[in-house]
Write an enzyme that holds these catalytic residues in place. Structure first.
Site, mmCIF file in Angstrom:
data_model
loop_
_atom_site.group_PDB
_atom_site.id
_atom_site.type_symbol
_atom_site.label_atom_id
_atom_site.label_comp_id
_atom_site.label_asym_id
_atom_site.label_seq_id
_atom_site.Cartn_x
_atom_site.Cartn_y
_atom_site.Cartn_z
ATOM 1 N N GLU A 199 0.859 -1.179 0.000
ATOM 2 C CA GLU A 199 0.000 0.000 0.000
ATOM 3 C C GLU A 199 0.895 1.229 0.000
ATOM 4 O O GLU A 199 1.844 1.319 0.785
ATOM 5 C CB GLU A 199 -0.895 0.030 1.241
ATOM 6 C CG GLU A 199 -1.967 -1.038 1.278
ATOM 7 C CD GLU A 199 -2.789 -0.971 2.556
ATOM 8 O OE1 GLU A 199 -2.587 -0.037 3.363
ATOM 9 O OE2 GLU A 199 -3.634 -1.864 2.753
ATOM 10 N N ASP B 242 -5.767 9.026 10.092
ATOM 11 C CA ASP B 242 -4.439 8.525 10.436
ATOM 12 C C ASP B 242 -3.935 9.125 11.740
ATOM 13 O O ASP B 242 -4.259 10.263 12.095
ATOM 14 C CB ASP B 242 -3.455 8.852 9.309
ATOM 15 C CG ASP B 242 -3.777 8.090 8.044
ATOM 16 O OD1 ASP B 242 -3.859 6.853 8.125
ATOM 17 O OD2 ASP B 242 -3.973 8.726 6.996
ATOM 18 N N TYR C 261 -10.528 -4.901 3.841
ATOM 19 C CA TYR C 261 -9.561 -4.464 4.852
ATOM 20 C C TYR C 261 -10.319 -4.259 6.157
ATOM 21 O O TYR C 261 -11.141 -3.359 6.262
ATOM 22 C CB TYR C 261 -8.912 -3.165 4.374
ATOM 23 C CG TYR C 261 -7.805 -2.592 5.243
ATOM 24 C CD1 TYR C 261 -7.599 -2.965 6.558
ATOM 25 C CD2 TYR C 261 -6.936 -1.638 4.710
ATOM 26 C CE1 TYR C 261 -6.587 -2.420 7.324
ATOM 27 C CE2 TYR C 261 -5.921 -1.070 5.466
ATOM 28 C CZ TYR C 261 -5.760 -1.470 6.773
ATOM 29 O OH TYR C 261 -4.759 -0.920 7.532
#
Length: 281
Positions: free
Chosen positions: A56, A67, A182
């Site tokens: 990724e 994040d 994911y």
């Protein structure tokens, strides 16, 4: 089963190969251009030999809201070093000159893609050798914006599921997901804590009732033992913050790469890959 759509080829082949080998995979995340384009290029090219099964690549963005501090800092370093979406795609093209098989997934946010232009971006990404996209701020209700055009272009659109994605929500999440699912193992931002093995086992069992897509688990994996535990129950372990933090540890006071930075990150990749490869299904 939900979750089948257009496939670029490399992702499916890689998970088929992992399944045939009887093991889970290691998915590595690095931010494009961190800490500088040349170091980033050298690191990216060396990841497969160190043990990365899928890669990724983070698309640097000024406001990476999902994040944690480590990846936020990596994005800002890359932007400061002059990284753009155009240069990110060039990085993928450069990687593809030497490696035609390792799957590449671009991960990030919709704003830079929208600014670039969706049609132009998908055309350029496909030509560069991008296999999949993870765009964390586009929910299924916005699939017409990017997801459906990506699938039509032959690029996988990989969706996230979380502990709060219940059985009523999963069908919408899976409807146009392809490549793999994911699973974000904790609620919160990247690089903070990790989930228990009992919780992960329960989550995998629930998700497999809804889809036969490969399942990759990420968020909070920092050690070979943690990666092995995930690879034993899922199809892949995703590691990002640990690598980004290792990069940060090898920078000088002006965020320039110290000698040995690439080797230090690759050693961590190798350690985690050894853990994944030793996991018992």
């Amino acid at each position: 089963m939900a979750g089948r759509a257009a496939d670029s080829g490399r992702i499916a082949r890689r998970f088929d190969a992992l399944r045939a080998a009887g093991r889970g995979g290691l998915v590595t995340f690095v931010t494009a251009g961190d800490p500088d384009p040349e170091t980033s290029r050298a690191l990216l090219k060396a990841l497969p030999a160190a043990g990365a099964d899928l890669i990724e690549i983070g698309m640097p963005f000024t406001d990476p809201m999902a994040d944690g501090p480590a990846i936020q800092a990596s994005s800002l370093r890359a932007l400061k070093a002059g990284m753009t979406l155009t240069r990110t795609l060039a990085l993928v093209r450069d990687f593809r000159a030497d490696d035609g098989e390792t799957p590449i997934i671009l991960m990030g946010y919709y704003n830079p893609i929208d600014t670039y232009g969706v049609d132009r971006f998908l055309s350029d990404a496909k030509a560069a050798g991008v296999d999949g996209l993870i765009v964390v701020d586009l929910p299924p209700e916005e699939d017409e914006e990017l997801c459906l055009p990506a699938l039509a272009a032959g690029i996988n659109f990989i969706r996230l599921a979380t502990p709060t994605t219940d059985d009523r929500r999963l069908p919408a999440v899976l409807a146009n997901t392809s490549g793999f699912l994911y699973y974000v193992s904790i609620a919160g931002i990247t690089g903070t804590r990790s989930a228990s093995e009992v919780d992960l086992q329960s989550a995998v069992e629930r998700l497999r009732r809804h889809t036969d897509l490969p399942l990759a688990i990420g968020f909070g994996i920092k050690t070979a033992a943690q990666a092995a535990a995930v690879a034993a129950i899922a199809d892949a372990a995703v590691v990002g913050s640990a690598f980004v933090s290792r990069i940060a540890e090898n920078l000088d006071s002006e965020d320039r790469a110290r000698p040995g930075l690439v080797d230090g990150v690759l050693q961590l990749v190798s350690d985690l890959a050894t853990g994944v490869r030793g996991a018992k299904k």
